[in-house]
Design an enzyme around this catalytic site. Structure first.
Site, PDB file in Angstrom:
ATOM      1  N   HIS A   1      28.767  49.921  32.826  1.00  0.00           N
ATOM      2  CA  HIS A   1      29.566  49.220  33.716  1.00  0.00           C
ATOM      3  C   HIS A   1      28.529  48.921  34.809  1.00  0.00           C
ATOM      4  CE1 HIS A   1      32.623  46.932  35.262  1.00  0.00           C
ATOM      5  NE2 HIS A   1      32.621  47.605  36.498  1.00  0.00           N
TER       6      HIS A   1
ATOM      7  N   ASP B   1      42.885  51.416  52.980  1.00  0.00           N
ATOM      8  CA  ASP B   1      44.199  51.419  52.931  1.00  0.00           C
ATOM      9  C   ASP B   1      44.762  49.926  52.199  1.00  0.00           C
ATOM     10  OD1 ASP B   1      44.687  53.631  54.259  1.00  0.00           O
ATOM     11  OD2 ASP B   1      45.279  52.810  56.047  1.00  0.00           O
TER      12      ASP B   1
ATOM     13  N   SER C   1      31.744  42.989  38.191  1.00  0.00           N
ATOM     14  CA  SER C   1      33.170  43.352  38.015  1.00  0.00           C
ATOM     15  C   SER C   1      34.049  42.892  38.905  1.00  0.00           C
ATOM     16  CB  SER C   1      32.958  45.084  38.450  1.00  0.00           C
ATOM     17  OG  SER C   1      33.858  45.871  38.328  1.00  0.00           O
TER      18      SER C   1
END
Length: 250
Positions: A230, A171, A83
């Protein structure tokens, strides 16, 4: 430098690169078994696990991080990336081809995707960790935002209960999400052998992507693991390991 788990012995190691929200821990069982016959280096990527925190999470940055690991530990390596880690591994191979002997890309293509993961970040950020004492409590608290038990279990591997913190720089990962689901402007080709190994039930590597794959990785071959999605290495770990080792030993 990235945190590295170094196991086993061998002349040319295998570097394993996890995906978004993951860590070397996710690959513990596979890396341990593979280390019985070869040297395995499993990394925590920047802003993940026990590796350093940074203000960026671009693929060029991640590829450079991996290049430093390979240069410091071995000089050349076979690389497996899943990924996000697969994209980082591809950029590594394209930008530092002398460091990568063979490449395995797990269920991702060198293209931009549209499925953002910001909803998962929002769910993690919304969890009141001061009120959480057990992993089961955290799992229950996330259920309303994340229905899939497997996804919750995966994310909770990055929850440090004792420190009451996520082992993820949420963040920065949120701010960099467009780049993470995107693909950088980078040229090829990488002329060494490359395996694109996909989950048979996944739609991440579509037939329409093959032209782009072949342009950048002209020696690419393709294989699928039947019944896997996946997260093919977690859903079918034995089959994944067998396919990877057969390819690397060829």
């Amino acid at each position: 430098m990235l945190r590295v788990v170094d196991q086993g012995q061998g002349d040319v190691p295998v570097v394993i690169v996890h995906g978004l929200f993951g860590s070397a821990r996710n690959w513990g069982a596979i890396s341990k078994r593979m280390a019985e016959t070869r040297r395995i280096l499993t990394v925590d990527m920047r802003n993940h696990g026990e590796s350093f925190r940074a203000d960026t999470n671009t693929y060029v940055d991640m590829a450079d991080d991996l290049a430093k690991v390979i240069a410091a530990h071995c000089g050349v390596a076979d690389v497996i990336g899943h990924s996000m880690g697969g994209k980082a591994a591809m950029v590594l191979a394209l930008s530092h081809p002398n460091l990568v002997r063979r490449l395995v890309v797990a269920d991702i293509a060198p293209v931009a995707y549209s499925h953002t993961q910001l909803h998962l970040i929002a769910a993690m950020q919304g969890l009141d960790l001061s009120a959480i004492d057990t992993r089961s409590q955290a799992d229950a608290a996330l259920t309303a935002q994340i229905a899939e038990p497997g996804v919750r279990a995966f994310l909770l591997q990055s929850l440090d209960l004792r420190g009451r913190r996520w082992l993820l720089n949420l963040d920065v990962l949120a701010a960099e999400m467009p780049k993470i689901i995107g693909w950088p402007d980078i040229e090829g080709p990488y002329s060494n052998a490359t395996l694109f190994l996909s989950g048979g039930a996944s739609d991440y590597v579509l037939p329409s992507y093959r032209a782009q794959i072949k342009r950048l990785f002209p020696k690419a071959t393709f294989a699928k693991i039947t019944g896997a999605g996946h997260w093919l290495h977690a859903e079918k770990p034995r089959e994944f390991q067998a396919a990877v080792e057969a390819y690397l030993d060829h």
